[in-house]
Scaffold this motif. Structure first.
Motif, PDB file in Angstrom:
ATOM      1  N   CYS A  57      27.844  43.044  44.047  1.00  0.00           N
ATOM      2  CA  CYS A  57      28.674  43.947  44.544  1.00  0.00           C
ATOM      3  C   CYS A  57      29.910  44.357  44.024  1.00  0.00           C
ATOM      4  O   CYS A  57      30.845  43.811  44.054  1.00  0.00           O
ATOM      5  CB  CYS A  57      28.789  43.492  46.243  1.00  0.00           C
ATOM      6  N   PRO A  58      29.871  45.382  43.256  1.00  0.00           N
ATOM      7  CA  PRO A  58      31.029  45.860  42.371  1.00  0.00           C
ATOM      8  C   PRO A  58      32.402  45.970  43.430  1.00  0.00           C
ATOM      9  O   PRO A  58      33.417  45.653  42.875  1.00  0.00           O
ATOM     10  CB  PRO A  58      30.792  46.968  41.670  1.00  0.00           C
ATOM     11  N   PRO A  59      32.401  46.747  44.721  1.00  0.00           N
ATOM     12  CA  PRO A  59      33.577  46.812  45.263  1.00  0.00           C
ATOM     13  C   PRO A  59      33.983  45.386  45.684  1.00  0.00           C
ATOM     14  O   PRO A  59      35.188  44.934  45.895  1.00  0.00           O
ATOM     15  CB  PRO A  59      33.229  47.721  46.332  1.00  0.00           C
ATOM     16  N   CYS A  60      33.127  44.390  45.878  1.00  0.00           N
ATOM     17  CA  CYS A  60      33.338  43.090  46.231  1.00  0.00           C
ATOM     18  C   CYS A  60      33.940  42.485  45.394  1.00  0.00           C
ATOM     19  O   CYS A  60      35.244  41.559  45.358  1.00  0.00           O
ATOM     20  CB  CYS A  60      32.114  42.038  46.837  1.00  0.00           C
ATOM     21  N   ARG A  61      33.528  42.453  43.891  1.00  0.00           N
ATOM     22  CA  ARG A  61      34.371  41.879  42.935  1.00  0.00           C
ATOM     23  C   ARG A  61      35.611  42.249  42.593  1.00  0.00           C
ATOM     24  O   ARG A  61      36.688  41.559  42.520  1.00  0.00           O
ATOM     25  CB  ARG A  61      33.497  42.088  41.749  1.00  0.00           C
ATOM     26  N   GLU A  62      35.917  43.803  42.774  1.00  0.00           N
ATOM     27  CA  GLU A  62      37.275  44.096  42.689  1.00  0.00           C
ATOM     28  C   GLU A  62      38.239  43.749  43.954  1.00  0.00           C
ATOM     29  O   GLU A  62      39.363  43.427  43.586  1.00  0.00           O
ATOM     30  CB  GLU A  62      37.131  45.597  42.814  1.00  0.00           C
ATOM     31  N   MET A  63      37.755  43.655  45.041  1.00  0.00           N
ATOM     32  CA  MET A  63      38.492  43.260  45.969  1.00  0.00           C
ATOM     33  C   MET A  63      38.903  41.656  46.042  1.00  0.00           C
ATOM     34  O   MET A  63      40.119  41.263  46.086  1.00  0.00           O
ATOM     35  CB  MET A  63      37.572  43.419  47.507  1.00  0.00           C
ATOM     36  N   ARG A  64      37.973  40.851  45.483  1.00  0.00           N
ATOM     37  CA  ARG A  64      38.111  39.482  45.318  1.00  0.00           C
ATOM     38  C   ARG A  64      39.054  39.165  44.323  1.00  0.00           C
ATOM     39  O   ARG A  64      40.101  38.353  44.224  1.00  0.00           O
ATOM     40  CB  ARG A  64      36.972  38.695  45.156  1.00  0.00           C
ATOM     41  N   ALA A  65      38.879  40.016  42.901  1.00  0.00           N
ATOM     42  CA  ALA A  65      39.933  39.813  41.762  1.00  0.00           C
ATOM     43  C   ALA A  65      41.240  40.026  42.419  1.00  0.00           C
ATOM     44  O   ALA A  65      42.108  39.268  41.798  1.00  0.00           O
ATOM     45  CB  ALA A  65      39.429  40.705  40.970  1.00  0.00           C
ATOM     46  N   MET A  66      41.633  41.100  43.232  1.00  0.00           N
ATOM     47  CA  MET A  66      43.050  41.512  43.701  1.00  0.00           C
ATOM     48  C   MET A  66      43.381  40.534  44.594  1.00  0.00           C
ATOM     49  O   MET A  66      44.506  40.119  44.505  1.00  0.00           O
ATOM     50  CB  MET A  66      42.786  43.012  44.242  1.00  0.00           C
ATOM     51  N   LEU A  67      42.809  40.097  45.482  1.00  0.00           N
ATOM     52  CA  LEU A  67      43.270  39.092  46.663  1.00  0.00           C
ATOM     53  C   LEU A  67      43.228  37.813  45.957  1.00  0.00           C
ATOM     54  O   LEU A  67      44.009  36.976  46.644  1.00  0.00           O
ATOM     55  CB  LEU A  67      42.251  39.034  47.907  1.00  0.00           C
ATOM     56  N   ASN A  68      42.659  37.459  44.989  1.00  0.00           N
ATOM     57  CA  ASN A  68      42.607  36.282  44.309  1.00  0.00           C
ATOM     58  C   ASN A  68      43.831  35.913  43.214  1.00  0.00           C
ATOM     59  O   ASN A  68      43.928  35.152  42.768  1.00  0.00           O
ATOM     60  CB  ASN A  68      41.135  35.839  44.017  1.00  0.00           C
ATOM     61  N   SER A  69      44.492  37.153  42.868  1.00  0.00           N
ATOM     62  CA  SER A  69      45.409  37.142  42.044  1.00  0.00           C
ATOM     63  C   SER A  69      46.607  36.596  42.408  1.00  0.00           C
ATOM     64  O   SER A  69      47.189  36.457  43.748  1.00  0.00           O
ATOM     65  CB  SER A  69      45.676  38.694  41.341  1.00  0.00           C
ATOM     66  N   ASP A  70      47.470  36.063  41.624  1.00  0.00           N
ATOM     67  CA  ASP A  70      48.515  35.369  41.849  1.00  0.00           C
ATOM     68  C   ASP A  70      49.492  36.200  42.711  1.00  0.00           C
ATOM     69  O   ASP A  70      50.245  35.898  43.520  1.00  0.00           O
ATOM     70  CB  ASP A  70      49.091  34.803  40.706  1.00  0.00           C
ATOM     71  N   ALA A  71      49.437  37.573  42.208  1.00  0.00           N
ATOM     72  CA  ALA A  71      50.675  38.449  42.814  1.00  0.00           C
ATOM     73  C   ALA A  71      50.474  38.801  44.382  1.00  0.00           C
ATOM     74  O   ALA A  71      51.369  38.628  44.932  1.00  0.00           O
ATOM     75  CB  ALA A  71      50.541  39.801  42.080  1.00  0.00           C
ATOM     76  N   ILE A  72      49.215  38.943  44.680  1.00  0.00           N
ATOM     77  CA  ILE A  72      48.977  39.191  45.922  1.00  0.00           C
ATOM     78  C   ILE A  72      48.395  37.908  46.761  1.00  0.00           C
ATOM     79  O   ILE A  72      49.075  37.906  47.916  1.00  0.00           O
ATOM     80  CB  ILE A  72      47.335  39.877  46.176  1.00  0.00           C
ATOM     81  N   ARG A  73      47.945  36.816  46.043  1.00  0.00           N
ATOM     82  CA  ARG A  73      47.692  35.633  47.066  1.00  0.00           C
ATOM     83  C   ARG A  73      48.909  34.995  47.527  1.00  0.00           C
ATOM     84  O   ARG A  73      49.081  34.502  48.642  1.00  0.00           O
ATOM     85  CB  ARG A  73      46.811  34.535  46.079  1.00  0.00           C
ATOM     86  N   SER A  74      50.111  34.944  46.536  1.00  0.00           N
ATOM     87  CA  SER A  74      51.303  34.483  47.105  1.00  0.00           C
ATOM     88  C   SER A  74      51.928  34.999  48.229  1.00  0.00           C
ATOM     89  O   SER A  74      52.695  34.395  48.954  1.00  0.00           O
ATOM     90  CB  SER A  74      52.270  34.446  45.935  1.00  0.00           C
ATOM     91  N   LYS A  75      51.573  36.438  48.227  1.00  0.00           N
ATOM     92  CA  LYS A  75      52.330  37.070  49.545  1.00  0.00           C
ATOM     93  C   LYS A  75      51.330  36.853  50.748  1.00  0.00           C
ATOM     94  O   LYS A  75      51.888  36.729  51.834  1.00  0.00           O
ATOM     95  CB  LYS A  75      52.134  38.574  49.103  1.00  0.00           C
ATOM     96  N   TRP A  76      49.993  36.784  50.511  1.00  0.00           N
ATOM     97  CA  TRP A  76      49.058  36.600  51.620  1.00  0.00           C
ATOM     98  C   TRP A  76      48.823  35.232  52.121  1.00  0.00           C
ATOM     99  O   TRP A  76      48.718  35.188  53.409  1.00  0.00           O
ATOM    100  CB  TRP A  76      47.540  37.335  51.227  1.00  0.00           C
ATOM    101  N   ARG A  77      48.883  34.240  51.283  1.00  0.00           N
ATOM    102  CA  ARG A  77      48.501  33.082  51.714  1.00  0.00           C
ATOM    103  C   ARG A  77      49.052  32.180  52.754  1.00  0.00           C
ATOM    104  O   ARG A  77      48.672  31.656  53.798  1.00  0.00           O
ATOM    105  CB  ARG A  77      48.480  31.857  50.491  1.00  0.00           C
TER     106      ARG A  77
END
Length: 251
Positions: A57-77
């Motif tokens: 699922c290409p959109p799923c891969r893109e979403m996960r890559a972004m949310l699992n990135s350090d820049a986003i995860r540090s804000k969301w976690r």
């Protein structure tokens, strides 16, 4: 003879299932009830339901890559307890959640407050800026001051999933033609597709059933299904074949 792009989509769906990693590095809970219990004890947080599919699922891969990135995860976690739900191979409990929220497409993010009310919903985030804006909208409870947030709220009671599913407003998550056309396609001959399908497994879903189809050698087909409400199962055998546009099956 050439096969239309839909044949490739069928081939992708037929590849064997495996375990996938979704949102990682977050505080996870095994189910919605456990996540709500933790959030109730920590009023500043929310429950995040992540509905995803396999790596195909290409959109799923893109979403996960972004949310699992350090820049986003540090804000969301710090703000969420995450429940990862695999639309490709859900458990019975997860099927009830999927049916209640009416998720039919991936990826989907659903946010719940400590009372179990849905306060925000997103199908796809177009970049880090939108991810940060969504986090701010939820974590700072801006939805409480937003007309859109108020009308999108939905009571989510894990103890009464079946009844809530029938009463909940429908969310239209069906795939759009533009989403299909945006993906890279490869045209395969009927012979190549027939050779690739043999030995593969395909999972399908109807309005009331989940199905598993096993494409055996010599065009033999084994099918199994279970009702989404848990009230029945089925098994059967048949034969499969390839047409100009896609593969087909018969009893």
């Amino acid at each position: 003879m050439r096969v239309w792009p839909v044949a490739l989509l069928l081939l992708v769906a037929a590849l064997p299932a495996q375990a996938y990693s979704f949102l990682t590095g977050y505080e996870e809970a095994p189910n919605v009830a456990a996540a709500l219990a933790r959030v109730k004890a920590q009023p500043g947080r929310h429950v995040l339901l992540y509905f995803g599919e396999s790596e195909f699922c290409p959109p799923c891969r893109e979403m996960r890559a972004m949310l699992n990135s350090d820049a986003i995860r540090s804000k969301w976690r710090p703000n969420y307890v995450v429940v990862n739900i695999d639309l490709f191979a859900p458990t019975q409990e997860e099927r009830e959640v999927i049916e209640q929220v009416r998720v039919r497409w991936a990826p989907v993010l659903v946010f719940l407050d400590g009372s179990g009310k849905r306060v925000a919903y997103a199908k796809q985030l177009r970049g880090e800026k939108e991810a940060l804006q969504l986090n701010e909208f939820v974590s700072q409870r801006q939805y409480a001051m937003s007309a859109l947030g108020k009308v999108s709220g939905q009571d989510f009671d894990p103890a009464r999933l079946s009844r809530a599913a029938a009463e909940a407003p429908r969310i239209d998550d069906r795939p759009r033609l533009r989403d299909v056309l945006a993906q890279k396609h490869e045209r395969l001959s009927a012979g190549d597709l027939k050779q690739l399908l043999a030995g593969k497994r395909m999972r399908k879903e109807s309005q009331e059933w989940f199905f598993t189809l096993d494409f055996r050698e010599k065009n033999l087909l084994e099918a199994a299904g279970s009702r989404k409400d848990g009230r029945g199962d089925m098994r059967g055998v048949g034969r499969w074949y390839v047409t100009r546009k896609s593969s087909s099956a018969s009893n």
